[in-house]
Design a protein around this motif. Sequence first.
Motif, PDB file in Angstrom:
ATOM      1  N   ARG A  58      -8.741   0.306   5.015  1.00  0.00           N
ATOM      2  CA  ARG A  58      -9.462  -0.054   3.786  1.00  0.00           C
ATOM      3  C   ARG A  58      -8.496  -0.553   2.710  1.00  0.00           C
ATOM      4  O   ARG A  58      -8.755  -1.565   2.050  1.00  0.00           O
ATOM      5  N   GLN A  59      -7.386   0.163   2.532  1.00  0.00           N
ATOM      6  CA  GLN A  59      -6.422  -0.212   1.496  1.00  0.00           C
ATOM      7  C   GLN A  59      -5.818  -1.593   1.759  1.00  0.00           C
ATOM      8  O   GLN A  59      -5.473  -2.315   0.827  1.00  0.00           O
ATOM      9  N   CYS A  60      -5.666  -1.951   3.033  1.00  0.00           N
ATOM     10  CA  CYS A  60      -5.101  -3.257   3.395  1.00  0.00           C
ATOM     11  C   CYS A  60      -6.138  -4.368   3.384  1.00  0.00           C
ATOM     12  O   CYS A  60      -5.797  -5.536   3.598  1.00  0.00           O
ATOM     13  N   TRP A  91      -8.252   5.039   6.091  1.00  0.00           N
ATOM     14  CA  TRP A  91      -7.844   4.812   4.707  1.00  0.00           C
ATOM     15  C   TRP A  91      -6.928   3.591   4.626  1.00  0.00           C
ATOM     16  O   TRP A  91      -7.125   2.724   3.763  1.00  0.00           O
ATOM     17  N   LEU A  92      -5.942   3.520   5.512  1.00  0.00           N
ATOM     18  CA  LEU A  92      -4.989   2.412   5.478  1.00  0.00           C
ATOM     19  C   LEU A  92      -5.679   1.075   5.745  1.00  0.00           C
ATOM     20  O   LEU A  92      -5.399   0.081   5.073  1.00  0.00           O
ATOM     21  N   VAL A 143       0.847  -1.202   0.000  1.00  0.00           N
ATOM     22  CA  VAL A 143       0.000   0.000   0.000  1.00  0.00           C
ATOM     23  C   VAL A 143       0.876   1.244   0.000  1.00  0.00           C
ATOM     24  O   VAL A 143       0.611   2.200  -0.733  1.00  0.00           O
ATOM     25  N   THR A 165       1.967   2.550  -3.288  1.00  0.00           N
ATOM     26  CA  THR A 165       0.977   3.209  -4.144  1.00  0.00           C
ATOM     27  C   THR A 165       0.648   4.622  -3.664  1.00  0.00           C
ATOM     28  O   THR A 165      -0.061   5.350  -4.349  1.00  0.00           O
ATOM     29  N   HIS A 166       1.143   4.995  -2.476  1.00  0.00           N
ATOM     30  CA  HIS A 166       0.818   6.310  -1.919  1.00  0.00           C
ATOM     31  C   HIS A 166       1.753   7.377  -2.487  1.00  0.00           C
ATOM     32  O   HIS A 166       2.965   7.242  -2.425  1.00  0.00           O
TER      33      HIS A 166
END
Length: 194
Positions: free
Chosen positions: A159-161, A156-157, A141, A144-145
């Motif tokens: 959700r991204q994970c 956010w993290l 992740v 991609t940031h």
Amino acid sequence: MSANPTACLVILAGGQSTRMGADKAVIRLDGERLIDILIRRMAGKAERIMLSAREDYATGLATIPDDPQAPDGPVGAIFSLTDRLQKMGIDDFVTVPVDAPFAPPDLIERLSVSGDCAVAEDGQRIHPTFAYWRCAVVNAVRGTHDQGERAPSLHWLVRQCGAVTVTWPDERLFMNINRPADLAAAAAIKKAGT
């Protein structure tokens, strides 16, 4: 999943404590520092306890400060932890905030059991500082940031994970002491024996 998914617990103690007006790690609840309460509460639950902080608060625990290249805030702390821990051969870890004196004693076991990134919830909302992180997933992740973007949130993290949720029925287990009024409320809960 690593052979011992509960091997590492990291206490998040690197925040600014602006709402409290003092470093929350050393604030006292019934005469004991919050950091010491949490270390005692989690003793024996993890093979290794570390601090995400600039200092060890005379605990003797290893510390991992935030990487200057990471975003500000708690996401930067998680990014810094995953990078450093992976270099140490640690594939996964659980986080808990330093200002959570009633953190569930079964937090590490329950969050890490599936082997997927996981976050605690109380039936009403998630608590992303109480989470199980897989280093490889978080590092993917992070790749991609965009470093030029504003610091993302822990929500956010999570959700991204693709973190799964693990539910506890009592929201008081996740109480954070952010303001002086919270400290008074925590003292009342502790006095009541909860």
